[in-house]
Design a protein around this motif. Structure first.
Motif, short mmCIF file in Angstrom:
data_model
loop_
_atom_site.label_atom_id
_atom_site.label_comp_id
_atom_site.label_asym_id
_atom_site.label_seq_id
_atom_site.Cartn_x
_atom_site.Cartn_y
_atom_site.Cartn_z
N GLN A 53 -5.34 3.55 -9.36
CA GLN A 53 -6.22 3.88 -8.23
C GLN A 53 -7.07 2.69 -7.80
O GLN A 53 -7.38 2.55 -6.62
N ILE A 78 -4.90 0.66 -5.45
CA ILE A 78 -4.78 1.34 -4.16
C ILE A 78 -6.05 1.15 -3.34
O ILE A 78 -5.98 0.86 -2.14
N TYR A 80 0.84 -1.21 0.00
CA TYR A 80 0.00 0.00 0.00
C TYR A 80 0.87 1.26 0.00
O TYR A 80 0.62 2.19 -0.76
N ARG A 81 1.88 1.29 0.84
CA ARG A 81 2.77 2.45 0.90
C ARG A 81 3.46 2.68 -0.44
O ARG A 81 3.55 3.81 -0.92
N LYS A 139 -6.38 -0.72 0.23
CA LYS A 139 -6.93 0.01 1.37
C LYS A 139 -8.11 -0.73 1.98
O LYS A 139 -8.24 -0.80 3.21
N GLU A 184 0.93 4.04 -3.04
CA GLU A 184 0.65 5.45 -2.78
C GLU A 184 1.81 6.34 -3.22
O GLU A 184 1.61 7.39 -3.83
#
Length: 44
Positions: free
Chosen positions: A23, A26, A13-14, A30, A17
């Motif tokens: 998107q 991501i 995730y990091r 999330k 981002e």
């Protein structure tokens, strides 16, 4: 999505981002983080 440990999920995730990846990817990461009750960033 392949099975990931909590640490791998947070790292993915990091990275997504930071790179501004897709998107949809991501959002999926999330959603999995919240379902596991994880927070991707530490509170300062």
């Amino acid at each position: 999505m392949k099975i990931m440990s909590n640490e791998q999920l947070v790292a993915a995730y990091r990275d997504a981002e930071k790179q501004g990846s897709n998107q949809d990817w991501i959002q999926m990461l999330k959603k999995e983080l919240t379902s596991r009750g994880l927070r991707p960033f530490r509170k300062s």
